[in-house]
Design an enzyme around this catalytic site. Structure first.
Site, PDB file in Angstrom:
ATOM      1  N   CYS A   1      39.322  38.880  34.918  1.00 47.60           N
ATOM      2  CA  CYS A   1      37.958  39.403  35.293  1.00 47.60           C
ATOM      3  C   CYS A   1      36.926  38.363  35.145  1.00 47.60           C
ATOM      4  O   CYS A   1      36.690  37.974  33.914  1.00 47.60           O
ATOM      5  CB  CYS A   1      37.644  40.875  35.137  1.00 47.60           C
ATOM      6  SG  CYS A   1      35.775  41.001  34.473  1.00 47.60           S
TER       7      CYS A   1
ATOM      8  N   CYS B   1      34.107  39.475  32.602  1.00 45.44           N
ATOM      9  CA  CYS B   1      34.597  39.662  31.375  1.00 45.44           C
ATOM     10  C   CYS B   1      34.756  38.046  30.603  1.00 45.44           C
ATOM     11  O   CYS B   1      34.613  38.253  29.140  1.00 45.44           O
ATOM     12  CB  CYS B   1      36.056  40.268  31.493  1.00 45.44           C
ATOM     13  SG  CYS B   1      36.130  41.774  32.392  1.00 45.44           S
TER      14      CYS B   1
ATOM     15  N   CYS C   1      33.010  36.738  50.915  1.00 46.62           N
ATOM     16  CA  CYS C   1      34.036  37.734  50.407  1.00 46.62           C
ATOM     17  C   CYS C   1      35.186  37.727  51.105  1.00 46.62           C
ATOM     18  O   CYS C   1      35.626  37.564  52.359  1.00 46.62           O
ATOM     19  CB  CYS C   1      33.482  39.175  50.965  1.00 46.62           C
ATOM     20  SG  CYS C   1      34.562  40.477  51.390  1.00 46.62           S
TER      21      CYS C   1
END
Ligand SMILES: *[C@@H]1O[C@H](CO)[C@@H](O)[C@H](O)[C@H]1NC(C)=O
Length: 520
Positions: free
Chosen positions: A49, A52, A384
């Site tokens: 991630c 993160c 996206c």
């Protein structure tokens, strides 16, 4: 291969962990850790991630600083400890939670930067209300940007209780203290019971003596703590969005200009206090946000009002001067409902080329709210990845309805939600909704798998016309590049799910931030 990578990464992880002040926890160590340590901040993360990874060095730095105060920072790798993460309701990464023992858990709501984590956790470690004396009051008043001190009699249990309630609720945001010494109250010019909010800006302090009702004190705290003309930035943006009142932005690219304009517009801000928030914003760092307010992003200074509840934008003409008089008039017109919101839209396509109808802000009502048709609409963003993956399937889906003669009953549509202002609140991309014929005010959001079969079923079950189309299995097979082996399917599904989760979280954040700015 996978096993090897896991082992190799595990070894590297172990080597790094020994030099770290962040404790890596597993299902076997977690409960003991949060039981033995009074105050713990835990990060639930996944190695892939992006947010993160960005947090990691900040988190390390905060852990080192907080070590002295005996506040512990921990982390849990949710790809290894799926059950543990699930039991704490982790839905996106990273998730940060504050533990005071294994049962008392609250979400971390501060910013993801080392100084913010340190300040937030330090506040968590203090009692909700500090009892103050003549020796400690003076320093306490200026210990943070906003400090609330209650003055009440030592035997006034009711005031103590309501102030403590407010303090426990808002302790993440402000410092709270209490004084029971009547002479100190007198010196501050208040009588029992009262609350004084000390602030490092504007008039320096606000006094509240109406009643010690918790709700009234809370309202006082949240309004008196907002500067007359504040500053929009990563730390304050969410707060402004949560006020429920419009936000007026003053864009300027130098500190000097921002100070000058803030000073000039103070009378306007004062006049509309508690109805509209006013704030400057650094156009050099967060200029991109002007685009979200339908301003040009390269012409400063600039001014715009945002209706934070309905996300409507009211940009002020960038060719006009920014003066107290002109802005005063613009704001008054806004308050009187005389300013039309600005709507960002791509041009209406001259012809609809494919089976998927292209929706833009300007034809949204004509296509999506067409009361005769069941309309399935995809809200997408050009960047996206999951939207790109869906595109060929979505085209096939739309083709089925036109080819099988249902174009008069079912419309399959899509809109680039980054280039068009849509009335829908979009939290991640892609978002797919069905607007049923005859019931346009209750759209149904699609949450199934992104397969053609499931979408067909969704339209049949939720549309007024209950239209179904046939979709040949063979066609389905032919589309897939190759039949993957069972093992691979499992893995790719897992990754897909993880990606979906990250995308959902990141997109939601990107959306929120896109609304603020890339870094905001
Ligand atoms: C408020 O009440 C709590 C709990 O009874 C007590 O510990 C605290 O000292 C009181 N605060 C003051 C300022 O008297």
């Amino acid at each position: 291969m996978r096993t090897f990578t896991t082992v190799a990464l595990g070894l590297i992880g172990a080597a790094v962990a020994s030099a770290s002040d962040v404790s890596s926890l597993t299902k076997d160590t977690f409960t003991d850790f949060v039981t033995e340590n009074d105050l713990v901040l835990a990060e639930f993360f996944a190695p892939w991630c992006g947010h993160c990874k960005a947090l990691a060095p900040e988190y390390e730095e905060a852990a080192t600083t907080l070590k002295e105060k005996n506040i512990k920072l921990a982390k849990v790798d949710c790809t290894e400890e799926a059950d543990l993460c699930k039991s704490y309701g982790v839905e996106g990464y990273p998730t940060l939670k504050v533990f005071r023992g294994p049962e008392n858990i609250s979400p971390y709501t501060g910013a993801r930067k080392a100084p913010a984590i340190v300040s937030y956790m330090t506040k968590q470690s203090l009692p909700a209300v500090s009892t103050l004396t003549k020796d400690t009051l003076e320093d306490f008043k200026s210990a943070d940007k906003v400090v609330l001190v209650a003055y009440f009699a030592a035997d006034d249990k009711a005031s103590n209780a309501s102030f403590t309630t407010v303090a426990e609720k808002l302790r993440d945001n402000y410092l709270f203290g209490a004084v029971t010494d009547a002479d100190l109250a007198k010196a501050e010019g208040v009588s029992f019971p009262s609350v004084i909010l000390y602030k490092s800006f504007d008039e320096g302090k606000s006094v509240f003596s109406d009643s010690m009702d918790a709700e009234a004190v809370e309202k006082f705290a949240t309004t008196a703590s907002i500067p007359l003309v504040g500053e929009v930035g990563p730390e304050t943006y969410a707060g402004y969005m949560a006020t429920g009142i419009p936000l007026a932005y003053i864009f300027a690219d130098t500190e000097e200009e921002r100070t000058k304009l803030a000073e000039a517009l103070k009378p306007v801000a004062e006049k509309h206090r508690s109805a509209i928030s006013f704030a400057t914003i650094d156009a050099k760092a967060f200029g991109a946000h002007a685009g979200n307010l339908n301003l040009k992003v390269d012409q400063w200074p600039a001014f715009a009002i945002q209706d934070t509840v309905n996300n409507k934008k009211f940009p002020y003409d960038q060719e006009s001067e920014i003066t107290a008089d002109l802005i005063g008039k613009f704001v008054q017109d806004f308050v009187d409902g005389k300013v039309e919101p600005s709507i960002k839209s791509e041009p209406i396509p001259e012809t609809q080329e494919g089976p998927v109808q292209i929706v833009v802000a300007k034809n949204y009502n004509d296509i999506v709210l067409d009361d005769a048709k069941d309309v399935l609409i995809e809200f997408y963003a050009p960047w996206c990845g999951h939207c790109k993956a869906l595109a060929p399937k979505y085209d096939i889906l739309a083709g089925l309805y036109t080819e099988q003669g249902h174009a008069d009953k079912v419309t399959i549509a899509k809109v680039d939600a980054t280039a068009n202002d849509v009335p829908d609140e979009i939290e991640g991309f892609p978002t797919i909704k069905l607007y049923k014929a005859g019931d346009k005010s209750n759209p149904v959001t699609y949450s199934g798998s992104r397969s053609i079969e499931d979408l067909i079923k969704f339209i049949k079950e939720n549309g007024k016309h209950e239209v179904s189309v046939t979709y040949e299995e063979e066609t389905a097979e032919a589309e897939k590049p190759a039949e993957p082996t069972a093992k691979e399917t499992e893995d790719s599904t897992e990754t897909a799910t993880e990606e979906v989760k990250e995308t959902a979280t990141e997109a939601a954040e990107a959306e929120k931030t896109a609304d603020a700015h890339d870094e905001l």
